[in-house]
Design a protein around this motif. Structure first.
Motif, PDB file in Angstrom:
ATOM      1  N   ILE A  53      -9.900   8.028 -26.152  1.00  0.00           N
ATOM      2  CA  ILE A  53      -9.754   9.397 -26.637  1.00  0.00           C
ATOM      3  C   ILE A  53      -8.369   9.875 -26.245  1.00  0.00           C
ATOM      4  O   ILE A  53      -7.973   9.784 -25.086  1.00  0.00           O
ATOM      5  N   CYS A  58     -18.312  13.226 -30.631  1.00  0.00           N
ATOM      6  CA  CYS A  58     -18.310  11.858 -30.099  1.00  0.00           C
ATOM      7  C   CYS A  58     -19.526  11.628 -29.209  1.00  0.00           C
ATOM      8  O   CYS A  58     -20.271  10.659 -29.398  1.00  0.00           O
ATOM      9  N   PHE A 101     -19.597   7.795 -25.028  1.00  0.00           N
ATOM     10  CA  PHE A 101     -18.815   8.982 -24.702  1.00  0.00           C
ATOM     11  C   PHE A 101     -19.640   9.991 -23.916  1.00  0.00           C
ATOM     12  O   PHE A 101     -20.839  10.120 -24.114  1.00  0.00           O
ATOM     13  N   TYR A 131     -14.811  18.673 -23.100  1.00  0.00           N
ATOM     14  CA  TYR A 131     -13.979  17.722 -23.835  1.00  0.00           C
ATOM     15  C   TYR A 131     -14.571  16.322 -23.708  1.00  0.00           C
ATOM     16  O   TYR A 131     -15.163  15.974 -22.679  1.00  0.00           O
ATOM     17  N   GLY A 132     -14.390  15.524 -24.745  1.00  0.00           N
ATOM     18  CA  GLY A 132     -14.924  14.170 -24.745  1.00  0.00           C
ATOM     19  C   GLY A 132     -14.224  13.268 -23.748  1.00  0.00           C
ATOM     20  O   GLY A 132     -13.023  13.384 -23.514  1.00  0.00           O
ATOM     21  N   THR A 133     -14.996  12.378 -23.160  1.00  0.00           N
ATOM     22  CA  THR A 133     -14.470  11.357 -22.264  1.00  0.00           C
ATOM     23  C   THR A 133     -15.091  10.019 -22.635  1.00  0.00           C
ATOM     24  O   THR A 133     -16.208   9.964 -23.148  1.00  0.00           O
ATOM     25  N   ALA A 137     -15.638   7.937 -34.291  1.00  0.00           N
ATOM     26  CA  ALA A 137     -14.225   8.067 -34.665  1.00  0.00           C
ATOM     27  C   ALA A 137     -14.083   8.733 -36.028  1.00  0.00           C
ATOM     28  O   ALA A 137     -13.229   9.610 -36.214  1.00  0.00           O
ATOM     29  N   CYS A 157      -7.854  15.979 -28.574  1.00  0.00           N
ATOM     30  CA  CYS A 157      -9.256  16.390 -28.444  1.00  0.00           C
ATOM     31  C   CYS A 157      -9.343  17.910 -28.289  1.00  0.00           C
ATOM     32  O   CYS A 157      -8.648  18.500 -27.464  1.00  0.00           O
ATOM     33  N   ALA A 179      -9.085  12.163 -32.721  1.00  0.00           N
ATOM     34  CA  ALA A 179      -8.651  11.885 -31.346  1.00  0.00           C
ATOM     35  C   ALA A 179      -9.195  10.566 -30.806  1.00  0.00           C
ATOM     36  O   ALA A 179      -8.797  10.140 -29.728  1.00  0.00           O
ATOM     37  N   ILE A 180     -10.094   9.925 -31.541  1.00  0.00           N
ATOM     38  CA  ILE A 180     -10.704   8.675 -31.069  1.00  0.00           C
ATOM     39  C   ILE A 180     -10.029   7.490 -31.729  1.00  0.00           C
ATOM     40  O   ILE A 180      -9.926   7.429 -32.960  1.00  0.00           O
ATOM     41  N   CYS A 211     -14.718  12.616 -35.833  1.00  0.00           N
ATOM     42  CA  CYS A 211     -13.893  13.463 -34.965  1.00  0.00           C
ATOM     43  C   CYS A 211     -12.928  14.266 -35.850  1.00  0.00           C
ATOM     44  O   CYS A 211     -12.072  13.681 -36.518  1.00  0.00           O
TER      45      CYS A 211
END
Length: 66
Positions: free
Chosen positions: A5, A16, A24, A31-33, A52, A10, A59-60, A55
């Protein structure tokens, strides 16, 4: 296959981790991690691509490994 990411892109929409919770998670601000080292387990390729593709900020990154 690995996922990453881009934290600069993001915006915290959460798609995600809603679509691929095995890959994720979210931080304290939503926020995504990426979970673990980003390696996609066998059978998780479709989830990675789905996350992906959904999004809104793109961002992925999904990378095929040689």
């Amino acid at each position: 296959m690995k996922v990453e990411i881009d934290a600069r892109r993001c915006q915290g929409h959460g798609r995600c981790y809603d679509l691929a919770p095995a890959l994720f998670g979210e931080d304290d601000e939503g926020y995504g991690t990426v979970l673990g080292d980003g390696a996609v387990p066998a059978g998780g390729e479709n989830e990675a691509r789905l996350a992906a593709a959904n999004c809104p900020e793109r961002a992925i990154d999904v990378r095929e490994e040689a």
